[in-house]
Design an enzyme around this catalytic site. Structure first.
Site, PDB file in Angstrom:
ATOM      1  N   ASP A   1       0.864  -1.182   0.000  1.00 47.79           N
ATOM      2  CA  ASP A   1       0.000   0.000   0.000  1.00 47.79           C
ATOM      3  C   ASP A   1       0.898   1.228   0.000  1.00 47.79           C
ATOM      4  OD1 ASP A   1       1.006   0.127   2.515  1.00 47.79           O
ATOM      5  OD2 ASP A   1      -0.888  -0.222   3.544  1.00 47.79           O
TER       6      ASP A   1
ATOM      7  N   CYS B   1      -6.549 -28.570   5.892  1.00 45.94           N
ATOM      8  CA  CYS B   1      -5.329 -27.807   6.179  1.00 45.94           C
ATOM      9  C   CYS B   1      -4.468 -28.534   7.210  1.00 45.94           C
ATOM     10  CB  CYS B   1      -5.669 -26.388   6.654  1.00 45.94           C
ATOM     11  SG  CYS B   1      -6.134 -26.260   8.398  1.00 45.94           S
TER      12      CYS B   1
ATOM     13  N   ASP C   1      -7.825  -7.406   0.422  1.00 52.20           N
ATOM     14  CA  ASP C   1      -6.902  -7.661   1.532  1.00 52.20           C
ATOM     15  C   ASP C   1      -7.632  -7.299   2.798  1.00 52.20           C
ATOM     16  OD1 ASP C   1      -5.586  -5.163   3.149  1.00 52.20           O
ATOM     17  OD2 ASP C   1      -6.452  -4.543   1.235  1.00 52.20           O
TER      18      ASP C   1
ATOM     19  N   HIS D   1      -5.264 -22.243   9.739  1.00 55.97           N
ATOM     20  CA  HIS D   1      -6.632 -22.650   9.391  1.00 55.97           C
ATOM     21  C   HIS D   1      -7.411 -21.519   8.725  1.00 55.97           C
ATOM     22  CE1 HIS D   1     -10.515 -24.380   9.215  1.00 55.97           C
ATOM     23  NE2 HIS D   1     -10.983 -23.298   9.805  1.00 55.97           N
TER      24      HIS D   1
ATOM     25  N   CYS E   1     -12.248 -29.383   6.271  1.00 55.27           N
ATOM     26  CA  CYS E   1     -10.997 -28.702   5.916  1.00 55.27           C
ATOM     27  C   CYS E   1      -9.825 -29.684   5.932  1.00 55.27           C
ATOM     28  CB  CYS E   1     -10.751 -27.563   6.910  1.00 55.27           C
ATOM     29  SG  CYS E   1      -9.233 -26.642   6.605  1.00 55.27           S
TER      30      CYS E   1
ATOM     31  N   CYS F   1      -6.194 -28.738  10.662  1.00 56.96           N
ATOM     32  CA  CYS F   1      -7.330 -29.663  10.750  1.00 56.96           C
ATOM     33  C   CYS F   1      -6.892 -31.118  10.517  1.00 56.96           C
ATOM     34  CB  CYS F   1      -8.419 -29.258   9.767  1.00 56.96           C
ATOM     35  SG  CYS F   1      -9.243 -27.735  10.278  1.00 56.96           S
TER      36      CYS F   1
END
Lengths: 403, 403
Positions: free
Chosen positions: A120, A336, A296, A365, A334, A339
């Site tokens: 930014d 991931c 974002d 997660h 999930c 998980c």
């Protein structure tokens, strides 16, 4: 002038010419192409090509304020499916400072992240964090929120700082205003933002920046005609992409949706459209329907550190005592790292003990959840069933609210 | 008694008999063998086989107090070279409690660590952390340092709690005393520790624990003859290993070395010898020379979180301003994840900003340093050059002190 001096001058001139011609022939490293569009909404999916790699849109960018997405290492970000991260110019300018980042020829090598980075301009942070900030035609005068030191940030400065950071996408300096704002204040801010965008573009050109795109930021407060004026003036500058700024500054959610819905179609169609600082999973699903390509937000990372986990069956707070004896994964749907290897009971225990691993596992997660949501939206758009995807999503949300 | 009731009883009895005979024939899962010994010092290298895998000694065990080695995930521990970790019975008994760990049949599955685990007995934490602790023949009465709740911890309890934790090596409950201590107090504590060790052994036998070794802890304060008496009484119990307890409780470093040097050779030769709560890299190098096989200490992890990094060229504090512009790795001789991917300048920046990644990257480096030090010592012993290894180590230490 003696002969040797002349020879030296000729040699130097020729070197400069060579350098210039090299810069001129160097291909600009940024491209955006729309791959598919939804027939019932304005949703679209596409590809952004940058000097550091491809990005499939719509995309969510995890926030790495100080050159680190809090609690994660770059390999984990990749494993979560992150394609591009955001870093904050204001924060990195103050700490560690451009002088340090220059030693690494940019942020990529400093933080060991090889993928695309968007930075930014620092405008929003000066607006929200810095003390005693004063705005003039020249730029922002402000005091550091860390040590109170005085600084001046001009549109030219922000381009040069972002050049040092080596981000793949840099943003123009803009003037953000609080909500609510008088029409006159909103008008002045948008006009200044446009003049600053011109100066940013000129600085970008003069510095022959070839591998970093420059995006403009539409302002105009909550006034639709001002948003229109801002979008039109910026479009004339033919920047590489456009963002909707000045949202999520305290206005009601419906107003934020209305402004985004109104502003997004005003932005050039063949350029990426970025909604800054947004948002919750529901915000993303709604705004992709308005035609947004990039987002974002600190929500997935910050909320993770506060114990809030996004799951396919609603949002849970892992601090809740009911998870103490729960041996199931945070989200049964999930896959991931968190998980796949840890239970809600373990995550609850880590969070209660404020263990460092808690913040990491929760963040992995939540980022994975966001990345999969974007992936699901991209697929739905490609298969032209985005409208149905949105309906399903809202229905599930309503169900969870009852649970 | 009707026929069906008799049949049911017979069936149940037979099931119990089967279970018992199975337990009796089940091989006990713990073995220690010395592979090589130093000819000039008492250093030795060997292998411990546990239900969860092999451990090469001398070994350092990173501390995972609450079921997590602070800031690291299990995969990182493995990558650092960790073979076994330590977890704290007192802490896990209070949080999350045995009832939670039982849902996972032990700590391994709860925390996702597949390698060996050693659990302490809780005695030292009651001594150092708990409020209002009172010691009687029965055990410790104490108040939780978290919520002030009242608890009783007996030798039998500690065996049952560690059985639930499922550690590969459990420790007998001991009475630790402060430094300095009167001879009579030291004598009483060692005698009680011996009687408690007998009760622990009996509880271990009665519960038919086959996959968890039981180690005794030598006490005796700073009195050599008492250390001798403690070692001899415990040796008679034929436990699976022996620890030197009651060190690092405030005594001068020379005295700690003297007591360890005196006590270690008194421990049974064919059992692992463990020095609890020790120490710095120099402590480890010295005590391996005394014949120690196992160590645990918070130094590498805690100091990492305070910015202190152990390197081949001395200890550095990454917070120091001189590292701000340093683009080299923390330790040029180190190949850990941190040193392979990040500079001192980046680590300095993360630490200054108190970023979560700072604690992780620093911890990865320090644990890697410790693991490599142990590995180097094992190799030196195998090649019978441990004496030279020690000399080199001390010389380098002296050099760094001058730097």
């Amino acid at each position: 002038m003696n002969e040797s001096k002349q020879a030296h001058d000729r040699k130097q001139e020729s070197a400069i010419e060579q350098m210039n011609s090299k810069a001129k022939t160097k291909k600009f490293m940024f491209k955006f192409s729309v791959v598919a569009e939804s027939s019932e909404t304005r949703a679209r999916t596409g590809v952004i090509e940058t000097a550091s790699g491809r990005i499939e849109t719509p995309v969510f960018m995890p926030v790495g304020t100080l050159g680190t997405v809090k609690a994660l290492c770059p390999e984990e970000l990749v494993a979560c499916g992150a394609q591009i991260i955001l870093a904050n110019t204001y924060h990195l300018y103050l700490r560690p400072g451009v002088g340090v980042i220059d030693l690494y020829s940019g942020l990529h090598r400093f933080m060991n992240w090889k993928g695309p980075i968007l930075t930014d301009s620092g405008g929003f942070q000066v607006f929200s964090l810095a003390g005693m900030s004063k705005i003039t035609e020249i730029g922002y005068s402000f005091r550091s929120h860390i040590d109170g030191s005085s600084h001046l940030l001009t549109p030219e400065d922000t381009v040069l700082i972002q050049k040092s950071l080596g981000s793949d996408i840099m943003m123009c300096l803009d003037q953000c205003i609080a909500y609510p704002a008088e029409r006159k204040a909103a008008e002045n801010a948008l006009e200044l933002t446009t003049r600053w965008a011109e100066r940013c573009k000129e600085a970008h050109r003069q510095n022959e920046i070839m591998d970093q795109a420059l995006f403009g930021i539409v302002q105009g407060g909550m006034y639709k005609d001002l948003r229109e004026r801002s979008a039109k003036s910026l479009a004339r500058l033919d920047l590489h992409g456009y963002a909707v700024g000045g949202l999520s500054v305290g206005e009601p959610k419906e107003m934020m949706y209305e402004m985004a819905d109104h502003t997004l179609p005003l932005l050039p169609e063949h350029k990426p459209r970025y909604v800054m600082g947004v948002g919750s999973p529901a915000d993303l699903v709604t705004m992709v329907g308005y035609g947004a390509d990039m987002f974002d937000c600190v929500i997935p990372t910050r909320n993770a550190r506060n114990g809030q986990l996004f799951t396919s069956i609603g949002t849970i707070n892992i601090n809740n005592a009911r998870f103490k004896h729960d041996t199931g994964p945070a989200d049964p749907a999930c896959g991931c790292y968190t998980c796949s290897n840890y239970s809600r009971g373990y995550l609850h225990h880590l969070y209660r003990c404020r263990e460092l691993l808690s913040y990491r596992l929760n963040t992995i997660h939540n980022i994975s959840f966001y990345m999969r949501l974007m992936q699901d939206m991209r697929e739905a758009i490609k298969e032209d069933r985005f409208n149905a995807f949105q309906r399903d999503f809202y229905n599930r949300q309503a169900e969870f609210a009852i649970l």
